[in-house]
Structures are given as C-alpha cells and as structure tokens.
Design a protein around this motif. Structure first.
Motif, mmCIF file in Angstrom:
data_model
loop_
_atom_site.group_PDB
_atom_site.id
_atom_site.type_symbol
_atom_site.label_atom_id
_atom_site.label_comp_id
_atom_site.label_asym_id
_atom_site.label_seq_id
_atom_site.Cartn_x
_atom_site.Cartn_y
_atom_site.Cartn_z
ATOM 1 N N ARG A 276 17.954 -39.936 24.994
ATOM 2 C CA ARG A 276 16.591 -40.259 24.546
ATOM 3 C C ARG A 276 16.052 -41.523 25.206
ATOM 4 N N GLY A 277 16.925 -42.490 25.430
ATOM 5 C CA GLY A 277 16.466 -43.704 26.088
ATOM 6 C C GLY A 277 15.925 -43.423 27.472
ATOM 7 N N LEU A 278 16.590 -42.522 28.219
ATOM 8 C CA LEU A 278 16.114 -42.140 29.542
ATOM 9 C C LEU A 278 14.763 -41.451 29.454
ATOM 10 N N TRP A 279 14.647 -40.508 28.523
ATOM 11 C CA TRP A 279 13.391 -39.773 28.406
ATOM 12 C C TRP A 279 12.242 -40.680 27.981
ATOM 13 N N ALA A 280 12.512 -41.597 27.072
ATOM 14 C CA ALA A 280 11.471 -42.532 26.653
ATOM 15 C C ALA A 280 11.054 -43.423 27.820
ATOM 16 N N SER A 281 12.022 -43.874 28.617
ATOM 17 C CA SER A 281 11.702 -44.732 29.766
ATOM 18 C C SER A 281 10.866 -43.981 30.797
ATOM 19 N N LEU A 282 11.218 -42.719 31.056
ATOM 20 C CA LEU A 282 10.444 -41.912 32.007
ATOM 21 C C LEU A 282 9.027 -41.677 31.491
ATOM 22 N N PRO A 289 5.584 -39.469 38.583
ATOM 23 C CA PRO A 289 4.673 -38.308 38.597
ATOM 24 C C PRO A 289 4.356 -37.854 37.175
ATOM 25 N N MET A 290 3.110 -37.476 36.935
ATOM 26 C CA MET A 290 2.702 -37.115 35.587
ATOM 27 C C MET A 290 3.478 -35.911 35.054
ATOM 28 N N ARG A 291 3.843 -34.984 35.923
ATOM 29 C CA ARG A 291 4.605 -33.821 35.467
ATOM 30 C C ARG A 291 5.975 -34.254 34.939
ATOM 31 N N LEU A 292 6.581 -35.249 35.597
ATOM 32 C CA LEU A 292 7.870 -35.749 35.128
ATOM 33 C C LEU A 292 7.713 -36.477 33.799
ATOM 34 N N ARG A 293 6.640 -37.244 33.637
ATOM 35 C CA ARG A 293 6.410 -37.975 32.392
ATOM 36 C C ARG A 293 6.171 -37.019 31.225
ATOM 37 N N THR A 294 5.373 -35.963 31.440
ATOM 38 C CA THR A 294 5.127 -35.003 30.357
ATOM 39 C C THR A 294 6.397 -34.237 30.014
ATOM 40 N N LEU A 295 7.209 -33.899 31.023
ATOM 41 C CA LEU A 295 8.480 -33.225 30.747
ATOM 42 C C LEU A 295 9.388 -34.127 29.922
ATOM 43 N N LEU A 299 10.992 -33.362 26.247
ATOM 44 C CA LEU A 299 12.432 -33.408 25.977
ATOM 45 C C LEU A 299 12.745 -34.375 24.835
ATOM 46 N N TRP A 300 12.030 -35.490 24.790
ATOM 47 C CA TRP A 300 12.166 -36.423 23.656
ATOM 48 C C TRP A 300 11.853 -35.708 22.343
ATOM 49 N N ARG A 301 10.750 -34.973 22.320
ATOM 50 C CA ARG A 301 10.356 -34.242 21.121
ATOM 51 C C ARG A 301 11.414 -33.192 20.747
ATOM 52 N N ALA A 302 11.907 -32.453 21.744
ATOM 53 C CA ALA A 302 12.913 -31.422 21.484
ATOM 54 C C ALA A 302 14.216 -32.026 20.985
ATOM 55 N N SER A 303 14.558 -33.220 21.478
ATOM 56 C CA SER A 303 15.802 -33.876 21.055
ATOM 57 C C SER A 303 15.764 -34.201 19.569
ATOM 58 N N TRP A 304 14.676 -34.744 19.104
ATOM 59 C CA TRP A 304 14.565 -35.064 17.672
ATOM 60 C C TRP A 304 14.486 -33.795 16.829
ATOM 61 N N ALA A 305 13.826 -32.759 17.367
ATOM 62 C CA ALA A 305 13.792 -31.475 16.637
ATOM 63 C C ALA A 305 15.189 -30.889 16.528
ATOM 64 N N ALA A 306 15.991 -31.021 17.590
ATOM 65 C CA ALA A 306 17.374 -30.528 17.556
ATOM 66 C C ALA A 306 18.158 -31.209 16.450
ATOM 67 N N GLU A 307 17.945 -32.508 16.308
ATOM 68 C CA GLU A 307 18.657 -33.243 15.250
ATOM 69 C C GLU A 307 18.196 -32.789 13.878
ATOM 70 N N ALA A 308 16.903 -32.541 13.723
ATOM 71 C CA ALA A 308 16.398 -32.085 12.416
ATOM 72 C C ALA A 308 16.923 -30.690 12.095
#
Length: 311
Positions: A276-282, A289-295, A299-308
């Motif tokens: 998550r730290g990597l995804w938040a930093s990106l 690139p904006m496509r990398l930032r949105t991805l 992934l950050w959102r999916a990671s927290w959903a996975a935990e829930a």
C-alpha cells in the motif's frame, strides 16, 4: 431519525402538488448556485416543481441561514430540511424522499451545475416513457488545481459514459446524483442506511431498484466539480472498503466486476498490505504518467477492500 426542522418558503404555501421534486443534500457545500439555476429553469416549465434541500447536521450555521434567506426570495416552492446531527448519504436521501411531495424525485448533488434545458428534458421524459428510474449521467468539470487532476482523470476513465455505454454496463453505472426516481419506487426501495460513511450505497440501491422496477439510462448530464486531492481520495477509498465488502456480500453476482476481481485476487496474496505504501506513493507522484497514478489508486482501493472481505 435525528431531531431537525423544516423551513418552507412563501412560494410553497398553498402551492399545487408538484409533479417533480428536485432534491439535493449538502454538508458544507454551498447549494445556492444550484438553487438559483433550478429556480430559473423552473420558471419556464409547464409542470409544477419544488426544490427540497437537506442540510446534513448543520455544520455551518451561517450557510444554513444564508440558504434560508435565499429560499425565502425564490418564486419556486422550496423547502430546507435541517438535521440535528449528521446522518450520512443514504439516510439523507431517504429523508429527502420523505419530505418531497412530487410524484417524481430528481436527486442532484449540491455542487452540480446544470445546463440550459436540463429540467425541461427531465420533465418531458416523465410523460414520454414508461419507466421507474433514470440516470442522466454527468460531465466532469475542469480540474484547474494540479492537486485535483488525478481525481478528474479517474472519473473520466471510470465514471463518464454516455447512455448507450451505461445501458450495456447496467445498474452498476448508476450514481445517486442526477437520478430521477418515481416516488413509489423510492418508498418501496429506499437507500440501505447500513451503508454509512462514503461509497457504494448508490450501486446497492440501483441493483435492487433494477429488480423492483424499470431502470433506464439517458443522456441529460449535469456537471460535477467536486474534485478532491490525492490524500482525501486515499482516505475515502480506505474508509469505503467496508461498504464495498457489504455490497459484494449482498449481491454476489457483482463478483465479476473489475474491482471485485482485483480485491479477491489481492485477498489471496499473502502480505499484500505491505504494497500500500508503494501504491500511495505512486498515486501522489505528480510526475508519473496519469495512467500509472490511476492504476495505483485503484490497487490501493482494492487492497483495503480485500482486507474488508477477509474480516
């Protein structure tokens, strides 16, 4: 239900029952530009309408007073409902439905802009087609502040579709703003108030509404300017994970959605939370690139959903 109060402007006194009630909740956002635009367009309609605003907890008493004074001066019937405490998005929309007198309810967000002819198109639609709910779509406003460009880019790729595309997607393409609903459907299929905080109560409602009635998509967009910075988005997506897990639990058929597939994939990955730290930093990297930032944000959102989902 929390204690609260209702204010009806002079135009609402002895006014005929409206055909269309335009409903907008707000929490600190100023609803007055929208109210002025609605009043101006209502003046040219052949059918009676009303405006109903909902101040969710009155966090800004000065704004509440300004809204009251403005509604008093409008020629269109209007009501301000003020909750004694903050009750959240789902409950606020249900409260608006109870306060409305019209046969049709049009939900808007308080920070939306409406184009010329917007109300006239909705008013004409209710008499031209047999349906129970319709989503008109939205257009993103410009993101002048660099801090908001990621949010605008994400919306452009994920949320902005024409009616034909949204029809193919189905109920999960519906949002709770610029949404027209027959009042009888809203009373039998209210928003699920177990969805607290932010996120996914609109998709849950739309899936249930599509089973209970006829839901269509049209092209009558309103413009949305409610952009937020990356830190706010990261926080909201983290907090919304519980709601997303609740959505998938209620509607197992949504497991094929891209976000659900990503969450289930990450759930099976040991130690996925350390990324998550990597995804938040990106997501925060303005030079990436904006496509990398949105991805990364997805992934950050999916990671927290996975935990829930695992809890």
């Amino acid at each position: 239900m929390s204690a609260g109060r209702e204010y009806f402007n002079p135009a609402a006194m002895n006014a005929p029952v409206p055909h269309l009630s335009v409903l907008a909740p707000f929490y600190r956002d100023d609803p007055l530009p929208l109210a002025y635009a609605l009043a101006e367009q209502a003046d040219g309609l052949d059918v009676p309408i009303e405006i109903v605003l909902f101040d969710d907890g009155e966090p800004d008493p000065a704004l509440n007073a300004a809204v009251t004074m403005t509604l008093e001066s409008l020629d269109v019937p209007a009501c301000l409902v003020t909750a004694g405490r903050n009750i959240g998005r789902a409950a606020a929309r249900n409260r608006l439905a109870r306060a409305a007198r019209g046969d049709w309810l049009l939900y808007l967000d308080a920070d939306m802009d409406i184009p010329d002819g917007f109300l006239a198109e909705w008013a004409a639609l209710v008499d031209a087609q047999d349906f129970d709910a319709a989503f008109g779509g939205y257009e993103p406003g410009p993101a002048y502040d660099p801090r908001h460009r990621l949010h605008a880019a994400l919306a452009a790729t994920s949320d902005v579709h024409n009616a034909a595309s949204r029809t193919l997607i189905g109920a999960t393409a519906v949002c709770s703003s610029n949404l027209l609903v027959r009042k009888t459907l809203m009373h039998t299929t209210p928003f699920d108030e177990s969805f607290t905080g932010w996120g996914w109560e609109d998709v849950d409602w739309a899936v249930r509404a599509a089973d209970a009635g006829t839901l269509i998509h049209i092209d009558n967009p309103a413009r949305h300017d409610g952009w937020q910075d990356v830190t706010t988005l990261l926080s909201k997506y983290r907090d919304a994970a519980v709601n997303y897990a609740r959505l998938l639990d209620k509607h197992p058929q949504l497991a094929s959605l891209p976000g659900a597939r990503a969450a289930h994939t990450l759930r099976a990955l040991p130690g996925q939370h350390v990324l998550r730290g990597l995804w938040a930093s990106l997501a925060r990297a303005n030079g990436a690139p904006m496509r990398l930032r949105t991805l990364a944000l997805k992934l950050w959102r999916a990671s927290w959903a996975a935990e829930a989902l695992a809890s």
